[in-house]
Design a protein around this motif. Structure first.
Motif, PDB file in Angstrom:
ATOM      1  N   ARG A 142       3.916   5.053  -5.605  1.00 43.70           N
ATOM      2  CA  ARG A 142       3.902   5.612  -6.427  1.00 43.70           C
ATOM      3  C   ARG A 142       2.983   7.401  -7.014  1.00 43.70           C
ATOM      4  N   ALA A 143       1.875   7.075  -6.564  1.00 48.62           N
ATOM      5  CA  ALA A 143       0.915   7.819  -6.947  1.00 48.62           C
ATOM      6  C   ALA A 143       1.163   9.040  -6.582  1.00 48.62           C
ATOM      7  N   ALA A 144       2.435   9.770  -5.617  1.00 47.81           N
ATOM      8  CA  ALA A 144       2.795  10.617  -5.517  1.00 47.81           C
ATOM      9  C   ALA A 144       3.675  11.233  -6.520  1.00 47.81           C
ATOM     10  N   GLU A 145       4.357  10.936  -6.627  1.00 47.05           N
ATOM     11  CA  GLU A 145       5.304  10.607  -7.096  1.00 47.05           C
ATOM     12  C   GLU A 145       4.601  11.657  -9.233  1.00 47.05           C
ATOM     13  N   ARG A 146       3.334  10.639  -9.697  1.00 48.03           N
ATOM     14  CA  ARG A 146       3.176  10.977 -10.151  1.00 48.03           C
ATOM     15  C   ARG A 146       2.354  12.637 -10.312  1.00 48.03           C
ATOM     16  N   VAL A 147       1.611  12.445  -9.224  1.00 48.21           N
ATOM     17  CA  VAL A 147       0.591  13.955  -8.504  1.00 48.21           C
ATOM     18  C   VAL A 147       2.012  15.027  -8.770  1.00 48.21           C
ATOM     19  N   GLU A 148       3.071  14.724  -8.189  1.00 52.17           N
ATOM     20  CA  GLU A 148       4.258  15.529  -8.370  1.00 52.17           C
ATOM     21  C   GLU A 148       5.326  15.948  -9.842  1.00 52.17           C
ATOM     22  N   SER A 149       5.276  14.958 -10.436  1.00 55.42           N
ATOM     23  CA  SER A 149       5.565  15.389 -11.792  1.00 55.42           C
ATOM     24  C   SER A 149       4.370  15.800 -12.940  1.00 55.42           C
ATOM     25  N   GLU A 150       3.390  15.504 -12.414  1.00 50.97           N
ATOM     26  CA  GLU A 150       2.373  16.843 -13.002  1.00 50.97           C
ATOM     27  C   GLU A 150       2.432  18.331 -12.389  1.00 50.97           C
ATOM     28  N   ALA A 151       2.613  18.383 -11.279  1.00 52.54           N
ATOM     29  CA  ALA A 151       2.641  19.890 -11.050  1.00 52.54           C
ATOM     30  C   ALA A 151       3.572  19.757 -11.218  1.00 52.54           C
ATOM     31  N   ARG A 192       0.812  -1.074   0.116  1.00 55.18           N
ATOM     32  CA  ARG A 192      -0.194   0.058  -0.204  1.00 55.18           C
ATOM     33  C   ARG A 192       1.094   1.035   0.114  1.00 55.18           C
ATOM     34  N   LEU A 193       2.286   1.045   0.890  1.00 61.08           N
ATOM     35  CA  LEU A 193       3.039   2.616   0.995  1.00 61.08           C
ATOM     36  C   LEU A 193       3.789   3.236  -0.990  1.00 61.08           C
ATOM     37  N   ARG A 194       3.258   1.283  -0.695  1.00 62.76           N
ATOM     38  CA  ARG A 194       4.536   1.777  -2.703  1.00 62.76           C
ATOM     39  C   ARG A 194       3.506   2.267  -3.042  1.00 62.76           C
ATOM     40  N   ALA A 195       2.404   1.760  -3.619  1.00 60.88           N
ATOM     41  CA  ALA A 195       1.287   2.056  -4.377  1.00 60.88           C
ATOM     42  C   ALA A 195       1.023   4.016  -4.062  1.00 60.88           C
ATOM     43  N   LEU A 196       0.819   4.388  -2.567  1.00 63.20           N
ATOM     44  CA  LEU A 196       0.828   6.253  -2.615  1.00 63.20           C
ATOM     45  C   LEU A 196       1.934   6.608  -2.809  1.00 63.20           C
TER      46      LEU A 196
END
Lengths: 361, 212
Positions: free
Chosen positions: A39-48, A33-37
């Motif tokens: 990855r999601a945070a990295e996606r959000v950061e790269s989008e930002a 679950r932590l890994r998935a979170l």
């Protein structure tokens, strides 16, 4: 009775679960679950970052430093950046080239990041004043330049150069008054040689004697003992705390012998005082003082300060002493605050006179 | 007439006044007896005892403020109504008498602070602030007294309005919170009241008889 029954039931329920220990499968699931979170945070950061990159930008010069900021809000940053540029120029003088070709991005309302190979991004408040901008830029420049200083100077100052001088001088005043009695109190009374010792600029032959008075030595041991009592020294520290001064000296000598770096680190006057010495040296040194402070990678603090100030250490310490003792701490009970309280008292008093009815019943 | 009101007020509240006076002397004497050796130890000790000053100021204002109107409320203001003076004038006399008694406690606090700080052998850099603390105590006591006096002077309906307003604020806070807003009404009001220029600004911060 009911409470006791409840507690017993609680123990019966909890105890087996605790005895089982951590479940490996559950831990694995949590890791996934932590890994998935992540990855999601990295996606959000790269989008930002992608969106941030698309926003039109302006480059503003802060002395030799180039500051990147959103074009639509560049006007909010320009004045503060210019002020920072003047400060940088005056502190670095000819050594301003140290910052040439450097970029710094200021972003509104976000945190600071400095990934490798990227332009460092420093956050600003939503609606920054010129002073906020100046301080933000200097807050980034200070540590950058301090990292060029000699290792000994960096260890002596503790943390990067502080630029909010009013606050830091007040803190140094408090430091000077509240330091354990000995060299610091003699320094406060005007003995400049003791100021050098209390600041850790001079290496005394016997630090326990030079740094502290008898009572203060006991207090120093009281503060140090919990973090370092090995073998027979435990008994020595106990004897010291019972009032035996030779034991205090023996304990402190042993401690300094075990780690020579502590002689400077445990000098009575701490970070705030030491940083103000640097600020005074830079003020005295004028143009290029900061550059001279960090130019010699092998200089000890005393030599670096003399180089920055362009004057002998006695002169720097005399100016430092005058400035710090004059920087009285802020008082809360100002005449204005007293008048405000009196005003409110009269308002409340007048409210009592305004009514026309009596309280009955 | 003022002297008579002051005298009766003193007679009703004499035991309380004596108690407040004893406390006003006990705080500085307790704070500064057998001081620690280090300057930071002294400041810690004084800061710890200093918290008792605002508490005593609240107690002083509360006790004198409530005792000022107590006899009038008990007697349904018959005595005041027999006097040939308007209500505001009578209330002013009562308020003034209460202020005099509050000031008296402040003066005792000042004498106590002076007594406790006289002859102290302090390390260089530390100074005594007996006068500043006494003035602060006096002003905050008078402020609390004025608030309590104003509340006690109102009618039951006024008291009801005040309580209803407080209830309304709590309800508003609850509703704002329920709608997910970050606005904190009560906290904002408390910060405003305690910040510079607010009525309770002098209460905030430490009360140091000895400071740098």
């Amino acid at each position: 009775m009911r409470t006791i029954a409840f507690l017993v039931a609680l123990v019966v329920v909890i105890e087996p679960a605790a005895a089982q220990g951590p479940d490996v499968n559950a831990l694995r699931q949590r890791t996934e679950r932590l890994r998935a979170l992540t990855r999601a945070a990295e996606r959000v950061e790269s989008e930002a970052r992608r969106r941030e990159a698309q926003v039109p930008k302006d480059t503003i010069l802060a002395g030799p430093l180039r500051v990147i900021v959103e074009r639509s809000r560049a006007h909010q940053v320009r004045e503060g950046a210019e002020q920072a540029g003047e400060t940088i120029q005056s502190l670095l003088g000819d050594d301003a080239y140290l910052l040439e070709g450097r970029y710094l991005q200021l972003a509104f309302g976000i945190g600071t990041s400095s990934g490798a190979g990227q332009i460092p991004v420093v956050g600003l408040p939503g609606n920054p004043s010129a002073d906020d901008v100046r301080r933000t830029i200097m807050g980034w420049v200070g540590p950058l330049l301090a990292s060029r200083a000699s290792a000994e100077l960096r260890a002596w100052t503790g943390i990067p150069i502080e630029v909010d001088s009013v606050r830091i001088f007040r803190a140094a005043h408090v430091d000077l008054v509240t330091a354990l009695p000995g060299a610091a109190s003699r320094c406060l009374a005007g003995a400049l040689t003791d100021c050098g010792i209390a600041l850790g600029l001079e290496a005394p032959t016997s630090p326990p004697h030079a740094y502290w008075d008898e009572h203060a030595r006991r207090e120093a041991v009281r503060r140090l003992a919990p973090s370092w009592t090995q073998g027979s020294l435990e008994q020595v520290s106990v004897a010291c705390l019972d009032g035996d001064d030779p034991s205090c000296i023996a304990y402190l000598d042993a401690r300094f012998a075990a780690n020579a770096g502590l002689v400077r680190q445990l000098a009575p006057l701490g970070t705030a005082s030491r940083q103000t010495v640097l600020l005074v040296a830079m003020r005295l040194g004028g143009s290029g003082a900061l550059g001279r402070l960090v130019s010699d990678p092998s200089a000890n603090p005393r030599r670096a300060i003399e180089a920055a100030a362009g004057q002998p250490i006695e002169q720097v310490l005399a100016t430092w002493h005058g400035t710090v003792t004059a920087a009285n701490p802020e008082r809360r009970t100002t005449p204005g605050a007293r008048l405000a309280t009196l005003f409110w008292s009269l308002i409340f008093g007048a409210m009592a006179l305004g009514g026309t009815r009596w309280r009955v019943g | 007439m003022f002297r008579q009101i002051l005298f009766t007020q003193w007679r009703w509240g004499a035991p309380l006044m004596v108690l407040l006076g004893i406390l006003a002397i006990a705080i500085p004497v307790g704070a500064l007896s057998t001081l620690p050796v280090t300057p930071s130890g002294i400041l810690d000790r004084v800061a710890f005892w200093g918290w008792l000053y605002p508490m005593l100021a609240v107690l002083t204002g509360l006790l004198i403020g409530t005792s000022t109107w107590a006899a009038d409320h008990r007697g349904n203001h018959v005595y005041a109504l027999t006097l040939p003076v308007p209500r505001w004038y009578y209330a002013l006399l009562r308020y003034g008498a209460g202020v005099v008694l509050t000031v008296a406690v402040g003066v005792v606090a000042w004498i106590g602070a002076l007594f406790a700080t006289s002859g102290l052998d302090l390390p260089t850099g530390l100074q005594t602030f007996a006068g500043a603390v006494a003035v602060r105590f006096l002003l905050t006591s008078v402020l609390v007294y004025s608030v309590v006096f104003a509340m006690a002077s109102g009618t039951n309906r006024t008291a009801g309005w005040i309580l209803a307003s407080l209830g309304g604020l709590i309800l508003a806070e609850f509703l704002v919170d329920a709608f997910g807003s970050e606005v904190n009404i009560l906290e904002t009001l408390a910060i405003l009241a305690g910040s510079a220029g607010g009525p309770f600004a002098l209460f905030s911060g430490t009360w140091m008889l000895v400071a740098i």
